[in-house]
Design an enzyme around this catalytic site. Structure first.
Site, short mmCIF file in Angstrom:
data_model
loop_
_atom_site.label_atom_id
_atom_site.label_comp_id
_atom_site.label_asym_id
_atom_site.label_seq_id
_atom_site.Cartn_x
_atom_site.Cartn_y
_atom_site.Cartn_z
CB VAL A 1 -21.80 -42.88 -21.01
CG1 VAL A 1 -22.85 -43.88 -20.14
CG2 VAL A 1 -20.16 -44.21 -20.77
N GLY A 2 -23.79 -40.32 -21.58
CA GLY A 2 -24.40 -39.68 -21.41
C GLY A 2 -24.98 -39.55 -22.08
CB CYS B 1 -19.00 -34.94 -11.87
SG CYS B 1 -19.24 -34.28 -10.32
N GLY C 1 -22.67 -39.73 -15.50
CA GLY C 1 -21.24 -40.46 -15.37
C GLY C 1 -20.70 -38.88 -16.85
CB SER C 2 -17.83 -40.35 -19.70
OG SER C 2 -18.75 -41.11 -20.14
CD GLU D 1 -23.22 -34.08 -12.50
OE1 GLU D 1 -23.23 -34.94 -11.48
OE2 GLU D 1 -22.33 -34.34 -13.63
C1 UN1 Z 1 -19.87 -35.90 -8.59
O1 UN1 Z 1 -18.11 -35.58 -8.69
O2 UN1 Z 1 -19.88 -36.18 -9.45
O3 UN1 Z 1 -20.16 -31.34 -4.56
C2 UN1 Z 1 -20.64 -35.47 -7.60
C3 UN1 Z 1 -19.60 -32.14 -4.30
C4 UN1 Z 1 -20.19 -33.93 -4.19
C5 UN1 Z 1 -20.71 -34.06 -5.00
C6 UN1 Z 1 -20.16 -34.66 -6.85
N1 UN1 Z 1 -21.43 -32.85 -3.44
O4 UN1 Z 1 -18.16 -32.20 -4.33
#
Ligand code: UN1
Length: 503
Positions: free
Chosen positions: A232-233, A285, A228-229, A251
Site C-alpha cells: 500500500v505504501g 510493525c 501500513g504494508s 512507514e
Molecule cells: C507499530 O507497530 O506500528 O515501538 C507501532 C513500538 C510501539 C509502536 C509500534 N511504540 O512497539
C-alpha cells in the site's frame, strides 16, 4: 454487550452518515460481535473532506501556535478521563489485550503531551549573515492539507503521532482510520471535537483502499502520512509522483530481529525474544519475525524459549491476565497458516507447532498459538525475508557476530533490531553495521517512546520518521532575511552599483 455504533464521517464539522455502501467492524475475538456499521466513503466524499480541510486551512494556520497547543492540552485531559473506555473499545475492536490497549492509550497521551509542550518551543532559528546589517532567520511554515492513513494495529497512538504534529504546525487534516478499526478512529475524532478543534480542521472519512486512493489522488492534499504494508505504501508513493508538491512519509513493512550473542544473559535474551515476537500476537510493525542466535547458545536458548512460549496465555482480550488475544481477522489467520506451511516446505525444523486454536473460547475468534522453527540462513528462503505479521518465529543460528550482521541485513526491510550482549565492542559493531531505524541493546525490538525517531530504511520506509520527528516533515523551512541598513548590501561581494562603472 454495548449497542452497535452508527459510523459517520466528519466533514467540515458535521457528522454525516452516508447513503452509499457500508461495512461492518467485527471483533476478532468473537466474530459474531458487530461493533458498528461504517460508510465505505466514495470518491466524492473523500473530495468533500479534502475541500473542507483546504477551506479551514488559512484561518487555522493564522491562529497562534500556542493556542493550537492548548487545544492539545484539552485533549490530554479528555484522554485521561476516557482512558479505560478507550482501552476496552480498542480491545474489542482489534483484539489486543486490554492492558496493552491501555499502554497504547498512554502512548497516544504522551504524543499529545509532547505536542502541547512543543507549542512553546522555537519554530525556527536565527542564522548569521555575511552582511552585518542583515538579520537572517529560518522559519517553519505548514504545508497545507495532510492525509493521515493509519493501520489497525495501533489505532489510537499512530493516528496521534501524525495528527499531533500536523495540526500543531498549522496544517489541516483528513484522517482515514483503518477499515479494521473504524470505531476507535471515530471515537478519536469525537475527542478532538470535544477538545475544541474548530470545524474542518480535522475531517474523518471511513473506508478501505478505494477511499484511501481517492485521498491520495486528490491534488488538494499536500502531504500523505502512512503507516501500513509495503504494497500500500508503495502504491501511495507511485500515485503521489503525479503531484509536484506532494510529500509522502511512509512507514511500511519489516522483518525485525533480535540478535542473541554468545555472551548473552539467557533469561534476559529469552524475555526479549518472547516480547519482540509474540506481544500483540506478532502484529506490531516492529515485531521480530527472526531471532538470530549464536550457535553455541542455540539449544539452551531454544529450550527455554519454547517452554516459555508454551505457557503464554492466549485468550479473551478483555481479560488483562492474558498475554495476547486473537489476530485481526480470518484472512490474517489464513495468511499466517500459509507461512507456517511454507516454513516446513522450505526446510524449517519445527520446534513448537502452533497454529489455529479451536478449543473453548478460541473457537469463536481468530486465535493462533505461536509457531517456532529453526531455519538455517540461506539467501533464497522466503520465510526469512517476508513479513508474516503474526505469531510465526524463525530461530536462525549464526557462528560469528559478523555472520549475524550479514544475516540480519539480508532482508529487503530495515525497521527495528535488538542485540543481546554484554560486550560493548560487539554492541557498537551491530550499531554501525546493521540497517535499521530503531536499535535496542538488551531490550526487545519493540516498545519505542514517542519522543524518539521512529521509521525505517529500505522497504520499511522512506526515512521520514513518524512520532516526534514528524514536525520536520509537516513543515517546510523558509529563509527570511531583513536588511537594517538604509542601502542595499548583498552577500557574495555582489555589486549593488546599477549605473555601471567607468568603461
Ligand atoms: C507499530 O507497530 O506500528 O515501538 C507501532 C513500538 C510501539 C509502536 C509500534 N511504540 O512497539
Amino acid at each position: 454487550m454495548s449497542a452497535t455504533l452508527t459510523g459517520k464521517n466528519l466533514i467540515a464539522g458535521r457528522w454525516q452518515s452516508s447513503n452509499g455502501e457500508r461495512f461492518e467492524s467485527r471483533s476478532p475475538a468473537r466474530e459474531s460481535e458487530v461493533l458498528g456499521v461504517f460508510p465505505s466513503s466514495s470518491v466524492e466524499e473523500a473530495r468533500q473532506a479534502v475541500a473542507a480541510a483546504r477551506e479551514a486551512y488559512p484561518a487555522w494556520r493564522r491562529t497562534s501556535r500556542i493556542y493550537r497547543a492548548e487545544l492539545f492540552d484539552n485533549l490530554a485531559q479528555i484522554v485521561k478521563r476516557e482512558a479505560d473506555n478507550l482501552a476496552r473499545l480498542m480491545a474489542r475492536e482489534c483484539g489486543k489485550v486490554v492492558s496493552e490497549c491501555r499502554a497504547e492509550v498512554i502512548e497516544g497521551l504522551h504524543m499529545i503531551q509532547y505536542v502541547f509542550g512543543t507549542g512553546r518551543m522555537p519554530i525556527g532559528e536565527v542564522l548569521a549573515s555575511e552582511i552585518a546589517e542583515k538579520d537572517a532567520f529560518m522559519r517553519r511554515k505548514p504545508w497545507g492539507v495532510v492525509a493521515v492513513i493509519t493501520p489497525w494495529n495501533f489505532p489510537f497512538a499512530v493516528p496521534l503521532w501524525m495528527l499531533g504534529p500536523s495540526l500543531l504546525e498549522g496544517n489541516t487534516v483528513v484522517f482515514k482510520p483503518s477499515e479494521d478499526t473504524p470505531a476507535i478512529g471515530q471515537r478519536l475524532a469525537e475527542l478532538f471535537v470535544e477538545a475544541g478543534f474548530p470545524a474542518g480542521v480535522l475531517n474523518l472519512v471511513h473506508g478501505a483502499a478505494e477511499t484511501g486512493e481517492a485521498l491520495v489522488r486528490d491534488p488538494g492534499v499536500n502531504i500523505v502520512l502512512f503507516t501500513g504494508s509495503y504494497e500500500v505504501g508503495h502504491r501511495i508513493q507511485q500515485l503521489s509522483a503525479e503531484h509536484y508538491d506532494r510529500i509522502v512519509a511512509c512507514e511500511m513493512g519489516s522483518k525485525s530481529a533480535v540478535i542473541v550473542c554468545a555472551d548473552a544473559r539467557l533469561d534476559l535474551a529469552v524475555n526479549c525474544a518472547l516480547i519482540s515476537a509474540f506481544k500483540t500476537s506478532g502484529q506490531r510493525c516492529v515485531s521480530a519475525g527472526r531471532i538470530l542466535v549464536a550457535e553455541s547458545l542455540f539449544d539452551k536458548f531454544a529450550d527455554k524459549l519454547i517452554s516459555a512460549a508454551r505457557r503464554l496465555r492466549i485468550g479473551d482480550p478483555l481479560n488483562s491476565g492474558n498475554f495476547t488475544g486473537p489476530v485481526i481477522h480470518r484472512a490474517a489467520v489464513e495468511k499466517i497458516e500459509r507461512y507456517n506451511a511454507l516454513a516446513r516446505a522450505e526446510g524449517g525444523q519445527v520446534l513448537l507447532d502452533g497454529g489455529r486454536m479451536t478449543d473453548g473460547e478460541h473457537a469463536a475468534g481468530c486465535y493462533l498459538s505461536p509457531f517456532i522453527y529453526r531455519m538455517e540462513h540461506r539467501p533464497e528462503v522466503r520465510v526469512l525475508r517476508e513479513e508474516v505479521f503474526g505469531p510465526h518465529l524463525a530461530l536462525v543460528p549464526f557462528k560469528t557476530n559478523e555472520d549475524a550482521v550479514r544475516i540480519y541485513n539480508d532482508t529487503p526491510y530495515g525497521l527495528s533490531m535488538a542485540v543481546v550482549t554484554e560486550d560493548y565492542r560487539a554492541m557498537r559493531m551491530f550499531r554501525e553495521e546493521c540497517e535499521y531505524g530503531m536499535g535496542y541493546v538488551n531490550l526487545p525490538c519493540i516498545g519505542a517512546e514517542v519522543h524518539l525517531p521512529f521509521g525505517g530504511v529500505k522497504k520499511s520506509g522512506n526515512g521520514h520518521p513518524s512520532a516526534a520527528g514528524l514536525i520536520e516533515t509537516v513543515t517546510h523551512k523558509t529563509a527570511w532575511t531583513v536588511n537594517h541598513s538604509t542601502e542595499v548590501k548583498m552577500a557574495q561581494g555582489l555589486t549593488t552599483d546599477i549605473e555601471g562603472g567607468p568603461a
